[in-house]
Design an enzyme around this catalytic site. Sequence first.
Site, PDB file in Angstrom:
ATOM      1  CG  ASP A  28      -2.078   0.962   1.107  1.00  0.00           C
ATOM      2  OD1 ASP A  28      -2.337   1.447  -0.020  1.00  0.00           O
ATOM      3  OD2 ASP A  28      -2.723   1.250   2.129  1.00  0.00           O
ATOM      4  CG  HIS A  45      -0.187   2.300  -9.371  1.00  0.00           C
ATOM      5  ND1 HIS A  45      -0.400   1.909  -8.075  1.00  0.00           N
ATOM      6  CD2 HIS A  45      -1.253   3.085  -9.705  1.00  0.00           C
ATOM      7  CE1 HIS A  45      -1.556   2.414  -7.640  1.00  0.00           C
ATOM      8  NE2 HIS A  45      -2.088   3.140  -8.614  1.00  0.00           N
ATOM      9  CG  LEU A 139       8.618 -17.411  -4.020  1.00  0.00           C
ATOM     10  CD1 LEU A 139       8.453 -17.390  -2.503  1.00  0.00           C
ATOM     11  CD2 LEU A 139       9.155 -16.055  -4.504  1.00  0.00           C
TER      12      LEU A 139
HETATM   13  C1  IPE Z   1      -5.538  -2.484  -0.261  1.00  0.00           C
HETATM   14  O1  IPE Z   1      -5.168  -1.165  -0.409  1.00  0.00           O
HETATM   15  C2  IPE Z   1      -5.522  -3.175  -1.592  1.00  0.00           C
HETATM   16  C3  IPE Z   1      -4.210  -3.330  -2.226  1.00  0.00           C
HETATM   17  C4  IPE Z   1      -3.057  -3.061  -1.680  1.00  0.00           C
HETATM   18  C5  IPE Z   1      -4.260  -3.889  -3.558  1.00  0.00           C
HETATM   19  P1  IPE Z   1      -6.236   0.006  -0.567  1.00  0.00           P
HETATM   20  O2  IPE Z   1      -5.455   1.258  -0.719  1.00  0.00           O
HETATM   21  O3  IPE Z   1      -7.191  -0.331  -1.640  1.00  0.00           O
HETATM   22  O4  IPE Z   1      -6.987  -0.071   0.834  1.00  0.00           O
HETATM   23  P2  IPE Z   1      -7.862   1.017   1.599  1.00  0.00           P
HETATM   24  O5  IPE Z   1      -8.917   1.493   0.655  1.00  0.00           O
HETATM   25  O6  IPE Z   1      -6.943   2.121   2.002  1.00  0.00           O
HETATM   26  O7  IPE Z   1      -8.386   0.279   2.785  1.00  0.00           O
HETATM   27  C1  IPE Z   2      -1.473   0.356  -3.399  1.00  0.00           C
HETATM   28  O1  IPE Z   2      -1.240   1.722  -3.433  1.00  0.00           O
HETATM   29  C2  IPE Z   2      -1.742  -0.222  -4.772  1.00  0.00           C
HETATM   30  C3  IPE Z   2      -3.150  -0.543  -5.027  1.00  0.00           C
HETATM   31  C4  IPE Z   2      -4.138  -0.498  -4.168  1.00  0.00           C
HETATM   32  C5  IPE Z   2      -3.473  -0.972  -6.378  1.00  0.00           C
HETATM   33  P1  IPE Z   2      -2.435   2.757  -3.461  1.00  0.00           P
HETATM   34  O2  IPE Z   2      -2.790   3.032  -4.889  1.00  0.00           O
HETATM   35  O3  IPE Z   2      -3.549   2.314  -2.608  1.00  0.00           O
HETATM   36  O4  IPE Z   2      -1.743   4.046  -2.837  1.00  0.00           O
HETATM   37  P2  IPE Z   2      -2.359   5.025  -1.770  1.00  0.00           P
HETATM   38  O5  IPE Z   2      -2.844   4.190  -0.635  1.00  0.00           O
HETATM   39  O6  IPE Z   2      -3.462   5.761  -2.453  1.00  0.00           O
HETATM   40  O7  IPE Z   2      -1.224   5.897  -1.389  1.00  0.00           O
HETATM   41 MG    MG Z   3      -3.978   2.531  -0.626  1.00  0.00          MG
END
Ligand code: IPE
Ligand code: IPE
Ligand code: MG
Length: 253
Positions: A28, A45, A139
């Site tokens: 995240d 990303h 793995l």
């Molecule tokens: C969780 O992250 C999903 C992934 C890392 C793919 P999100 O960014 O979607 O989660 P919330 O919305 O902050 O809970």
């Molecule tokens: C995690 O990073 C990747 C996905 C959920 C696809 P985020 O895109 O949620 O990044 P933040 O949480 O908005 O910083």
């Molecule tokens: Mg996120």
Amino acid sequence: MSIDPVMNVEVAQRPRLRIPTHLGVIMDGNGRWAKARGKRRTEGHIEGVKALRNLVEYCINYGVGHVTVFSFSSENWARPKDEISFIFNLLRRFVASDLQKLIRNNVRVRIIGSRDGLEPSLIRLIDDVEAKTAANSGLVLVVAFNYGGKAEIADAARHLAREVAAGRLSPEDITEERISSSLYTAGLPDPELIIRTSGEQRISNFLLWQSAYAEFVFLEENWPDFNESSFIKVLETFAQRDRRFGGIEAAQS
Ligand code: IPE
Ligand code: IPE
Ligand code: MG
């Protein structure tokens, strides 16, 4: 005397690490990483994929058996269309750029999640990656893509209900083991350790059933900043946890 290049200490003095059989990773903070640098979320990303590539290497080098990475949740459909298609294209690009190396490194890839809403060409790609790595014995890289823990449990319940309705199963047969083997993760051990980056402390619908006794480690850094020192820090923290499973401390028995 040998010096550990990452920890910069003598190997013998390195703090004890515990290697999980199955590590879960909620990757995240890509968006916040990008925002902090005045970049577009999509660039976060892209950097996130680099951190994922490195994570796979650490898992191989340190002997982690299975790693499940959360890369797109069933709730992520709430994001702008552009960002969703960018993430989907990243999966395609990751496969195109990394599949041969994964095969060379004996990695077996499994993709878990719902296939509803995925384009047929993406489903073919997923099937192809799984087939091409199925015989590998190193793995196990599990990619949770279009994955939601509640949807997974609902899918399993629906499947078991159909089996009962068809007379192939009796209600008494519905045990914890039967439910486990009806989930997308059938055959995988439960994760002993789940980590989440970016400072958020929640599970966001990741591996709900499987995480019943997982240890959780939350890291402040955003996913693109996750590196080998972060990995080691996590394994040290894990080594210090006392996992009791409802029992009492080993020292008191
Ligand atoms: C969780 O992250 C999903 C992934 C890392 C793919 P999100 O960014 O979607 O989660 P919330 O919305 O902050 O809970
Ligand atoms: C995690 O990073 C990747 C996905 C959920 C696809 P985020 O895109 O949620 O990044 P933040 O949480 O908005 O910083
Ligand atoms: Mg996120």
